[in-house]
Design a protein around this motif. Structure first.
Motif, PDB file in Angstrom:
ATOM      1  N   LEU A  43       1.016 -17.634 -73.922  1.00 25.33           N
ATOM      2  CA  LEU A  43       1.967 -18.543 -73.282  1.00 25.33           C
ATOM      3  C   LEU A  43       1.284 -19.670 -72.521  1.00 25.33           C
ATOM      4  N   HIS A  44      -0.059 -19.604 -72.423  1.00 26.38           N
ATOM      5  CA  HIS A  44      -0.839 -20.617 -71.699  1.00 26.38           C
ATOM      6  C   HIS A  44      -0.383 -20.731 -70.239  1.00 26.38           C
ATOM      7  N   SER A  45      -0.033 -19.608 -69.650  1.00 32.37           N
ATOM      8  CA  SER A  45       0.448 -19.602 -68.267  1.00 32.37           C
ATOM      9  C   SER A  45       0.084 -18.298 -67.589  1.00 32.37           C
ATOM     10  N   THR A  46      -0.196 -18.376 -66.301  1.00 32.80           N
ATOM     11  CA  THR A  46      -0.372 -17.172 -65.491  1.00 32.80           C
ATOM     12  C   THR A  46       1.005 -16.677 -65.072  1.00 32.80           C
ATOM     13  N   LEU A  47       1.282 -15.420 -65.372  1.00 32.28           N
ATOM     14  CA  LEU A  47       2.603 -14.858 -65.095  1.00 32.28           C
ATOM     15  C   LEU A  47       2.644 -14.029 -63.823  1.00 32.28           C
ATOM     16  N   THR A  58       4.559 -15.412 -60.690  1.00 32.51           N
ATOM     17  CA  THR A  58       4.402 -16.845 -60.545  1.00 32.51           C
ATOM     18  C   THR A  58       5.711 -17.523 -60.942  1.00 32.51           C
ATOM     19  N   GLU A  59       5.761 -18.850 -60.816  1.00 34.95           N
ATOM     20  CA  GLU A  59       6.956 -19.572 -61.242  1.00 34.95           C
ATOM     21  C   GLU A  59       7.201 -19.360 -62.734  1.00 34.95           C
ATOM     22  N   ALA A  60       6.107 -19.335 -63.523  1.00 32.04           N
ATOM     23  CA  ALA A  60       6.243 -19.077 -64.961  1.00 32.04           C
ATOM     24  C   ALA A  60       6.745 -17.666 -65.212  1.00 32.04           C
ATOM     25  N   GLY A  61       6.262 -16.712 -64.431  1.00 30.98           N
ATOM     26  CA  GLY A  61       6.719 -15.332 -64.579  1.00 30.98           C
ATOM     27  C   GLY A  61       8.190 -15.183 -64.259  1.00 30.98           C
ATOM     28  N   ARG A  62       8.639 -15.865 -63.201  1.00 29.27           N
ATOM     29  CA  ARG A  62      10.067 -15.811 -62.856  1.00 29.27           C
ATOM     30  C   ARG A  62      10.917 -16.448 -63.951  1.00 29.27           C
ATOM     31  N   ALA A  63      10.381 -17.489 -64.596  1.00 35.06           N
ATOM     32  CA  ALA A  63      11.122 -18.138 -65.676  1.00 35.06           C
ATOM     33  C   ALA A  63      11.219 -17.237 -66.903  1.00 35.06           C
ATOM     34  N   LEU A  64      10.167 -16.465 -67.162  1.00 38.43           N
ATOM     35  CA  LEU A  64      10.154 -15.579 -68.326  1.00 38.43           C
ATOM     36  C   LEU A  64      11.039 -14.357 -68.140  1.00 38.43           C
ATOM     37  N   LEU A  65      11.218 -13.913 -66.907  1.00 43.83           N
ATOM     38  CA  LEU A  65      11.868 -12.630 -66.627  1.00 43.83           C
ATOM     39  C   LEU A  65      13.247 -12.481 -67.278  1.00 43.83           C
TER      40      LEU A  65
END
Length: 297
Positions: A43-47, A58-65
């Motif tokens: 995903l090229h992001s820290t989750l 992270t913000e990316a992790g919250r978006a993925l949830l």
């Protein structure tokens, strides 16, 4: 992106701890860590961010949830749909509800449901109406039994019934001898109130505002059984559904004027059809005298 990676990510997001998540998944911690690193690389992001005590999203992790929850829910629904065609119901049913339901005998319903569908794992989650409605929207809950007022935008609503609140007072309180009391009589009394974010509290605040009255709150609590106990010991009085007063020594319910109704409703998702396990529960609920089963198109 693989489903197992999403499953691993969800376990960590729920536990907020790698070791506990690994135990829940029956994996070694290094294997779980490797799975998350692979997902983050894809995903090229820290989750996730680890600190000394817990894991944070992270913000990316919250978006993925929410997307991860929907993906896994879709897989479970697919398996359950195939099982249903074969005459076997398996899977899970997650019900959210407020602390006291009154017009719905949920324990009896769950016992009957388990007897009919022993392959389905049942989870019951208690929370505030706002939190339960949010969980309906994110897919964490199959359905919820709540009271008004509530935000209807994220779910379909079906009325389950209504009951009238009573004034709970200690049995030695002078008010206990009255058949009926008015809200205006109570302005000098101390009230024990349910949590400030509860729909019951919002309902009472609205009624008092409409009547142009105020009440003096001496204590707030988030457990209705403990609230009734505090009333029985004389800390204050409270406006509550009649059910919690049953079989509690030292407290009685007195009729209130004007009458205050509490409406109970069933909330189901507005953006997706019910799962087979949820449909089975709704059909059972209808068979028990609650004419609410209306399958989503």
């Amino acid at each position: 992106m693989e489903l197992r990676q999403l499953l691993h990510f969800l376990a960590i997001a729920e536990e907020r701890h790698f070791t506990r998540a690994a135990a829940k998944l029956h994996l070694s911690q290094p294997s779980l860590s490797a799975s998350i690193r692979s997902l983050e690389k894809e995903l090229h992001s820290t989750l996730l961010i680890r600190n000394s005590r817990r894991v944070e999203l992270t913000e990316a992790g919250r978006a993925l949830l929410p997307a991860a929850r929907r993906a896994l829910s879709a897989v479970e629904e697919g398996q359950a749909a195939v099982d249903a065609v074969q005459g076997v119901l398996r899977g899970s049913l997650t019900i959210g509800c407020i602390q006291f339901l009154g017009v719905v005998d949920l324990p009896s319903l769950l016992v009957e449901y388990h007897h009919r569908y022993p392959g389905i794992t049942i989870s019951v989650i208690h929370d505030s109406v706002d939190s339960l409605m949010e969980s309906i929207g994110t897919g964490e809950l199959d359905l919820a039994i709540v009271d008004r007022p509530l935000d209807p935008r994220t779910a379909h609503m079906q009325a389950l019934g209504s009951e009238t609140l009573v004034l709970a007072v200690a049995s030695d309180d002078p008010l206990a001898k009255q058949r009926k009391v008015s809200l205006e009589q109570l302005q000098s009394r101390d009230f024990v109130e349910f949590r400030a974010d509860s729909s019951l509290r919002v309902r009472l605040d609205a009624v008092y505002a409409a009547e142009g009255l105020q009440r003096r709150i001496c204590c707030e609590i988030d457990d209705i059984a403990e609230l009734v106990k505090l009333v029985s010991h004389g800390l204050g009085i409270a406006l509550v559904p009649p059910g919690p007063l049953e079989d509690v020594a030292g407290v009685v319910g007195v009729e209130i004027e004007p009458a205050i109704a509490r409406d109970l409703v069933l909330a189901t998702p507005a953006d997706r059809p019910e799962s087979p396990s949820a449909k089975a529960f709704l059909q059972l609920l209808s068979s028990q005298g609650n004419d609410i089963y209306r399958p989503n198109p």
